[in-house]
Scaffold this motif. Structure first.
Motif, PDB file in Angstrom:
ATOM      1  N   TRP A 144       0.841  -1.213   0.000  1.00  0.00           N
ATOM      2  CA  TRP A 144       0.000   0.000   0.000  1.00  0.00           C
ATOM      3  C   TRP A 144       0.871   1.257   0.000  1.00  0.00           C
ATOM      4  O   TRP A 144       0.554   2.236  -0.664  1.00  0.00           O
ATOM      5  N   TYR A 145       1.991   1.217   0.731  1.00  0.00           N
ATOM      6  CA  TYR A 145       2.957   2.344   0.694  1.00  0.00           C
ATOM      7  C   TYR A 145       3.391   2.589  -0.749  1.00  0.00           C
ATOM      8  O   TYR A 145       3.391   3.703  -1.242  1.00  0.00           O
ATOM      9  N   ARG A 146       3.823   1.489  -1.395  1.00  0.00           N
ATOM     10  CA  ARG A 146       4.368   1.624  -2.753  1.00  0.00           C
ATOM     11  C   ARG A 146       3.308   2.113  -3.735  1.00  0.00           C
ATOM     12  O   ARG A 146       3.592   2.926  -4.613  1.00  0.00           O
ATOM     13  N   LEU A 147       2.077   1.604  -3.578  1.00  0.00           N
ATOM     14  CA  LEU A 147       0.997   2.049  -4.460  1.00  0.00           C
ATOM     15  C   LEU A 147       0.781   3.557  -4.279  1.00  0.00           C
ATOM     16  O   LEU A 147       0.695   4.314  -5.257  1.00  0.00           O
ATOM     17  N   GLY A 148       0.736   3.997  -3.000  1.00  0.00           N
ATOM     18  CA  GLY A 148       0.561   5.433  -2.712  1.00  0.00           C
ATOM     19  C   GLY A 148       1.668   6.262  -3.339  1.00  0.00           C
ATOM     20  O   GLY A 148       1.426   7.291  -3.981  1.00  0.00           O
ATOM     21  N   GLU A 149       2.911   5.775  -3.195  1.00  0.00           N
ATOM     22  CA  GLU A 149       4.082   6.494  -3.720  1.00  0.00           C
ATOM     23  C   GLU A 149       3.985   6.626  -5.246  1.00  0.00           C
ATOM     24  O   GLU A 149       4.217   7.698  -5.817  1.00  0.00           O
ATOM     25  N   HIS A 150       3.615   5.520  -5.903  1.00  0.00           N
ATOM     26  CA  HIS A 150       3.472   5.509  -7.369  1.00  0.00           C
ATOM     27  C   HIS A 150       2.440   6.532  -7.829  1.00  0.00           C
ATOM     28  O   HIS A 150       2.685   7.314  -8.742  1.00  0.00           O
ATOM     29  N   LEU A 151       1.265   6.480  -7.188  1.00  0.00           N
ATOM     30  CA  LEU A 151       0.177   7.361  -7.607  1.00  0.00           C
ATOM     31  C   LEU A 151       0.509   8.818  -7.311  1.00  0.00           C
ATOM     32  O   LEU A 151       0.137   9.726  -8.053  1.00  0.00           O
ATOM     33  N   TYR A 152       1.256   9.048  -6.221  1.00  0.00           N
ATOM     34  CA  TYR A 152       1.639  10.418  -5.854  1.00  0.00           C
ATOM     35  C   TYR A 152       2.572  11.000  -6.919  1.00  0.00           C
ATOM     36  O   TYR A 152       2.444  12.152  -7.329  1.00  0.00           O
ATOM     37  N   ALA A 190      -7.515  11.113 -12.796  1.00  0.00           N
ATOM     38  CA  ALA A 190      -8.353   9.994 -13.238  1.00  0.00           C
ATOM     39  C   ALA A 190      -7.935   8.694 -12.534  1.00  0.00           C
ATOM     40  O   ALA A 190      -8.780   7.895 -12.108  1.00  0.00           O
ATOM     41  N   LEU A 191      -6.600   8.505 -12.404  1.00  0.00           N
ATOM     42  CA  LEU A 191      -6.096   7.309 -11.704  1.00  0.00           C
ATOM     43  C   LEU A 191      -6.518   7.348 -10.235  1.00  0.00           C
ATOM     44  O   LEU A 191      -6.918   6.342  -9.656  1.00  0.00           O
ATOM     45  N   HIS A 192      -6.401   8.527  -9.618  1.00  0.00           N
ATOM     46  CA  HIS A 192      -6.787   8.674  -8.204  1.00  0.00           C
ATOM     47  C   HIS A 192      -8.236   8.227  -8.010  1.00  0.00           C
ATOM     48  O   HIS A 192      -8.562   7.558  -7.036  1.00  0.00           O
ATOM     49  N   THR A 193      -9.090   8.599  -8.966  1.00  0.00           N
ATOM     50  CA  THR A 193     -10.504   8.246  -8.862  1.00  0.00           C
ATOM     51  C   THR A 193     -10.695   6.728  -8.886  1.00  0.00           C
ATOM     52  O   THR A 193     -11.523   6.189  -8.163  1.00  0.00           O
ATOM     53  N   ILE A 213      -8.622   2.537  -1.322  1.00  0.00           N
ATOM     54  CA  ILE A 213      -7.943   3.141  -0.161  1.00  0.00           C
ATOM     55  C   ILE A 213      -8.979   3.449   0.932  1.00  0.00           C
ATOM     56  O   ILE A 213      -8.716   3.251   2.119  1.00  0.00           O
ATOM     57  N   GLN A 214     -10.183   3.910   0.524  1.00  0.00           N
ATOM     58  CA  GLN A 214     -11.222   4.182   1.522  1.00  0.00           C
ATOM     59  C   GLN A 214     -11.586   2.914   2.288  1.00  0.00           C
ATOM     60  O   GLN A 214     -11.687   2.929   3.519  1.00  0.00           O
ATOM     61  N   ARG A 215     -11.713   1.807   1.548  1.00  0.00           N
ATOM     62  CA  ARG A 215     -12.051   0.544   2.223  1.00  0.00           C
ATOM     63  C   ARG A 215     -10.905   0.094   3.123  1.00  0.00           C
ATOM     64  O   ARG A 215     -11.121  -0.426   4.217  1.00  0.00           O
ATOM     65  N   ILE A 273      -3.211   9.115   2.678  1.00  0.00           N
ATOM     66  CA  ILE A 273      -4.415   9.929   2.906  1.00  0.00           C
ATOM     67  C   ILE A 273      -4.684  10.892   1.745  1.00  0.00           C
ATOM     68  O   ILE A 273      -5.837  11.241   1.475  1.00  0.00           O
ATOM     69  N   PHE A 274      -3.620  11.284   1.005  1.00  0.00           N
ATOM     70  CA  PHE A 274      -3.818  12.251  -0.100  1.00  0.00           C
ATOM     71  C   PHE A 274      -4.795  11.715  -1.149  1.00  0.00           C
ATOM     72  O   PHE A 274      -5.464  12.472  -1.839  1.00  0.00           O
ATOM     73  N   LEU A 275      -4.889  10.370  -1.269  1.00  0.00           N
ATOM     74  CA  LEU A 275      -5.775   9.787  -2.281  1.00  0.00           C
ATOM     75  C   LEU A 275      -7.252   9.984  -1.922  1.00  0.00           C
ATOM     76  O   LEU A 275      -8.107  10.062  -2.786  1.00  0.00           O
ATOM     77  N   VAL A 276      -7.515  10.054  -0.613  1.00  0.00           N
ATOM     78  CA  VAL A 276      -8.897  10.196  -0.155  1.00  0.00           C
ATOM     79  C   VAL A 276      -9.204  11.666   0.111  1.00  0.00           C
ATOM     80  O   VAL A 276     -10.344  12.108  -0.020  1.00  0.00           O
ATOM     81  N   GLY A 277      -8.176  12.414   0.488  1.00  0.00           N
ATOM     82  CA  GLY A 277      -8.363  13.812   0.889  1.00  0.00           C
ATOM     83  C   GLY A 277      -8.418  13.896   2.409  1.00  0.00           C
ATOM     84  O   GLY A 277      -9.315  13.315   3.028  1.00  0.00           O
ATOM     85  N   SER A 278      -7.442  14.597   3.020  1.00  0.00           N
ATOM     86  CA  SER A 278      -7.355  14.655   4.489  1.00  0.00           C
ATOM     87  C   SER A 278      -8.625  15.229   5.086  1.00  0.00           C
ATOM     88  O   SER A 278      -9.178  14.698   6.043  1.00  0.00           O
ATOM     89  N   MET A 279      -9.073  16.363   4.504  1.00  0.00           N
ATOM     90  CA  MET A 279     -10.204  17.077   5.108  1.00  0.00           C
ATOM     91  C   MET A 279     -11.459  16.211   5.047  1.00  0.00           C
ATOM     92  O   MET A 279     -12.196  16.081   6.024  1.00  0.00           O
ATOM     93  N   GLU A 280     -11.660  15.604   3.859  1.00  0.00           N
ATOM     94  CA  GLU A 280     -12.850  14.766   3.664  1.00  0.00           C
ATOM     95  C   GLU A 280     -12.870  13.624   4.682  1.00  0.00           C
ATOM     96  O   GLU A 280     -13.870  13.355   5.351  1.00  0.00           O
ATOM     97  N   CYS A 281     -11.715  12.975   4.826  1.00  0.00           N
ATOM     98  CA  CYS A 281     -11.605  11.833   5.736  1.00  0.00           C
ATOM     99  C   CYS A 281     -11.816  12.280   7.181  1.00  0.00           C
ATOM    100  O   CYS A 281     -12.546  11.649   7.951  1.00  0.00           O
TER     101      CYS A 281
END
Length: 923
Positions: free
Chosen positions: A346-354, A360-363, A369-371, A411-419
């Motif tokens: 999950w770390y690596r996936l986050g790093e890649h997407l960042y 579009a990929l984030h969506t 990530i939410q689950r 958390i950036f994938l979900v949005g800190s504020m939203e979460c």
């Protein structure tokens, strides 16, 4: 060994004592004696005899282990003409002892493998071993053991076979790899359902996958792959076999990391792993945690291998998102150890997407990530019957810290504020149990800092509600809410109206034993972030500091509170600082005086480190802004405290730990007031030098480097500082010239060269013109081979900076003098330095030190390129060209290429690359 070769009876006696002597001292004596025997030349012959006699398991194990160790570390002791005889005798031993004990077989197999890797004349060893034993079913177990450890040993750290030999071996093993796989397949067919044999076969296959030499197209159609998945799909597979099969699949997945070049095998593994979902559910139903963990390892390795494919083409082909579904199924398992296996993915996936940063990929990945976050929040819940605060230090506490780190990273994938808002609404709208509330607050604390505090009504509301929590809620909820408040110090800084209610809330926590340390940490955070707002509360902080020991604080939390107080103190008006600092230090100074008084009356010395550490943190963080010409407000206080520190140092001069804390305290005091500590310089240096003559604690050298840094530019101080250096060097050199002196005292080496480097930076001519410089350079050259991270770094930095003073024309008036002095030093020591550096980086130093070595060589070359070319050529001529096993270590062309790469380099990193490649030839 003294007194010649020991007789076998004596060796037996020692081995028996090692395993069976009831007296620990007897065991220890036997261990030391046998260790000496293993290091001696007699070990070869004695272990060979013990293996021949086959008297009992212990003596054979000792002999087999000795054989392996000698071949790994002392192969050079044997003349080449004995190598064949050694090989034949080892093969005889393993055949004769194959039924005695599996651990003996493993040691002998390692000995044979290590011999094969070093013995260049043993060509095609895999082929000869298979030819010799493959028709005898009883020899199969040890043959497969040899074939398992052989690929594992290719990259062994203890065998320095060099890159040329390693490449030759890997090519050789790749050539015979399909023969090995065919042997393993036949073995499985012949032995039917022999579980032990299956385990051996899977371990061996995994070992060849790990080396990366199997032909992936050959493997894709191989029957062993089918057998592997059948074993993993079967419900009745035993735990040991299941683990071996899982390890093997993980190795296979790791081996095809580059999916595009291994398409056929990648597809087979991909489809094979997806068939294991049912088996996973079966293991969950049977509550078989071992198997569940194995499946989760396989699913995680699958996701890691296909990570780039998944991000490149999500949902298509091998980018199929069912792989992530498998991990989320595992995340739903009630045991937290299961989900923890997948964290790295999950770390690596986050790093890649960042990095890609494509909305579009984030969506596409956001729902996953939410689950995941939902599962993690549930896993962080404490047991409903848990009492008191959450434990930080047990396994579950460590798991929660890892969750906190992972949440921060994805958390950036979900949005800190939203979460953050979602989490808060679960608390506000539902009426959750205490353990759910605590877990939600814990996740909120993890992300609080990444939420933008500007005009944020939700953050303000959370803060308001948290500080209103009644004292009747569960202790763990209060504890985590205090941690959350500490993480929200930015919000307090933007909304000063919250400062009073927040401080009142934290003060309540500070007075309760279980919450005190967490509250202290939160107060420290608020002091660090809200320094200006906190100035009005300084009196309150001072009151806490005065009665620090009336609160139940950990050492770390107490020091943190004082740090916070000092940070706020530095923001007070200058005229107030001296008096307030004096107040803040008074408690610690009185405690030290009391200890000294007790020491003199009862002759026993109590430990002053708590008070010294507290003073150190106060000096370290009281750094007010002082204009030029103004007296430093802390100067007077430090002068008043000096006599107590000096006496404490004298009283405890024999105790390294306490002296270290005294020096640390003095270091921050000197740093705090800078040139304002001039009146301490004379008495401090005198005391340091006199104690160091008797007790050479390396921290005095470090403190010396601080003094040189502060005063080395002052003309009037230079001679005094040089005298200090010379006085400290004498006992230091005596210490380091003892046998193994450098290796046994790395801290001294580190601190000596920090001190010497400071001199080079602050007053190079003073040092270069002195008589001590020759000895320091000699010591540095000897210490370049020291394999210790900090010490080696200090030595290299000293040599680099020293030579650089003769290179860097900074238009100071002493540049020509410096250049001339460095020229003289290089004339005297240059060749020796370059030779020693080349020897060190080929034979002594780990790869991470090479950039430092490169910088030194670069400076020598920039100083005088033509001379350096000659020195390097001479150094390279002195390197060995062959290994003791007869393999070529370095060819003439490799030597000349390296010489050319280095001497024609136009920047330092080219030298570094050349050294990296070259030293692989000797590793």
């Amino acid at each position: 060994m003294e007194g010649g070769k020991p007789n076998l009876a004596l060796v037996y006696q020692a081995v028996q004592a090692l395993y069976h002597d009831p007296d620990p001292a007897g065991k220890e004596r036997a261990s030391v004696w046998l260790g000496e025997l293993q290091r001696s030349m007699y070990a070869w012959e004695i272990s060979d005899q013990l293996l021949q006699l086959k008297q009992d398991v212990e003596s054979c194990y000792f002999a087999a282990q000795t054989m392996k160790m000698k071949i790994q570390t002392s192969f050079y002791e044997l003349p080449p003409e004995t190598h064949n005889a050694l090989r034949d005798s080892l093969l005889t031993h393993i055949q004769n002892l194959k039924d005695l004990s599996p651990i003996i077989v493993t040691q002998l197999a390692l000995a044979i493998a290590d011999l094969a890797l070093q013995m260049a004349s043993w060509k095609g060893c895999v082929h000869t071993l298979i030819e010799k034993y493959n028709n005898d079913i009883s020899s199969m177990p040890f043959l497969i053991e040899i074939l398992t450890v052989l690929p594992e040993e290719v990259h062994s750290r203890s065998l320095r076979i060099g890159a040329n030999r390693r490449t030759e071996i890997i090519e050789d093993l790749a050539y015979y790899s399909s023969t090995v796989v065919t042997l393993l397949t036949t073995c499985v067919e012949k032995t039917g359902n022999d579980e032990k044999m299956f385990i051996k076969v899977f371990r061996c296959l995994g070992s060849w996958f790990n080396l990366g030499v199997l032909d992936s197209n050959f493997m894709a159609g191989n029957q062993l792959l089918m057998v592997l998945f059948q074993v993993l799909q079967r419900d009745e597979t035993s735990t040991n076999l299941h683990e071996a099969a899982s390890d093997c699949v993980c190795s296979a997945l790791y081996a095809i990391e580059n999916v595009d070049t291994n398409m056929a095998l990648a597809l087979q593994l991909f489809q094979g792993v997806l068939t294991l979902e049912t088996a996973y559910h079966m293991a969950v139903a049977r509550e078989d945690l071992d198997k569940v963990l194995n499946y989760c390892r396989i699913f995680t390795e699958l996701c890691e291998t296909f990570l780039e494919t998944t991000v490149r083409s999500p949902g298509q082909g091998m980018g199929d998102l069912r792989t992530l579904e498998l991990l989320l199924i595992c995340a739903g398992h009630p045991q937290y150890e299961v989900v923890e296996i997948s964290f790295n993915f999950w770390y690596r996936l986050g790093e890649h997407l960042y990095k890609i940063n494509d909305a579009a990929l984030h969506t596409i990945f956001r729902p996953y990530i939410q689950r995941l976050l939902h599962c993690l929040a549930r896993h962080c819940q404490l047991d409903p019957d848990h009492e008191g605060i959450p434990e930080d230090t047990d396994d579950f506490g460590e798991f929660r810290m890892r969750v906190s780190d992972l949440v921060k990273d994805v958390i950036f994938l979900v949005g800190s504020m939203e979460c953050f808002s979602q989490l808060y609404s679960t608390l506000k709208e539902g009426n959750p149990s205490w353990e759910v509330t605590e877990a939600v607050l814990f996740i909120m604390a993890a992300i609080a800092k990444s939420v933008d505090p500007e005009n944020n009504p939700t953050l303000s509301e959370v803060l308001q509600q948290v500080v209103l929590l009644p004292e009747s809620v569960h202790m763990a909820v209060r504890y985590t809410s205090i941690e959350l408040v500490g993480e929200m110090s930015e919000v307090v800084d933007r909304n000063p109206r919250f400062l009073d209610p927040v401080l009142n809330y934290l003060m309540k926590g500070l007075r309760e034993k279980p919450l005190a340390s967490a509250a202290a940490k939160a107060i420290h955070n608020i002091c660090s972030v809200c320094r200006d707002h906190m100035a009005q509360h300084f009196q309150g902080l001072l009151d806490i500091a005065r009665s620090l020991d009336s609160f139940a604080l950990s050492t770390e939390a107490a020091v943190g509170l004082l740090k916070g107080t000092a940070l706020v103190l530095a923001r007070l008006p200058l005229e107030k600082i001296a008096e307030c600092l004096s107040d803040l230090c008074a408690v610690q100074v009185l405690a030290l005086k009391k200890l000294l008084a007790e020491d003199s009356t009862n002759g026993k010395s109590a430990d002053p480190t708590v008070w010294l550490d507290r003073l150190a943190v106060i000096f370290r963080h009281t750094n007010p802004i002082v204009e030029n010409g103004q007296t430093h407000p802390c100067q007077k206080v430090i002068q008043e405290i000096w006599p107590v520190l000096s006496e404490t140092l004298n009283t405890h001069q024999a105790d390294n730990r306490i002296v270290e804390r005294c020096c640390r305290c003095l270091r921050f005091a000197v740093r705090c007031v800078g040139k304002g500590s001039a009146s301490l310089l004379q008495p401090l240096v005198t005391q340091m030098v006199s104690v160091y003559q008797v007790y050479p604690h390396s921290c005095f050298l470090y403190l010396g480097s601080i003094l040189v840094d502060e005063y080395g530019m002052e003309e009037g101080c230079r001679q005094g500082l040089l005298d200090m250096l010379q006085a400290l060097c004498m006992p230091t050199f005596q210490l380091l010239e003892q046998q193994n002196g450098l290796r046994n005292h790395p801290d001294t080496v580190d601190d000596l060269f920090r001190l010497a480097t400071r001199f080079v930076q602050r007053s190079p001519v003073t040092l270069l013109s002195s008589s001590i410089i020759v000895h320091i350079i000699q010591c540095a050259i000897a210490a370049t081979s020291l394999d210790h991270r900090d010490a080696n770094c200090s030595v290299m930095k000293f040599v680099r900076d020293l030579i650089h003073t003769g290179v860097a024309n900074d238009h100071e008036e002493d540049f020509e003098v410096r250049k001339q002095l460095i020229g003289q030093a290089m004339e005297q020591h240059g060749q020796q330095l370059v030779t020693q550096l080349m020897h060190s980086c080929c034979f002594c130093l780990p790869p991470y030190t090479l950039p430092d070595v490169a910088e030194v060589l670069w400076e020598v070359m920039v100083f005088d390129r033509p001379t350096f070319c000659r020195w390097l050529e001479s150094a390279l001529k002195g390197l060995p060209k062959e290994t003791s096993g007869g393999a070529v270590t370095v060819t003439h062309k490799q030597l000349t290429d390296f010489h050319k790469q280095v001497t024609s380099a136009e920047e330092c990193k080219q030298v570094c690359w050349a050294i990296r490649e070259f030293t692989r030839l000797f590793r």
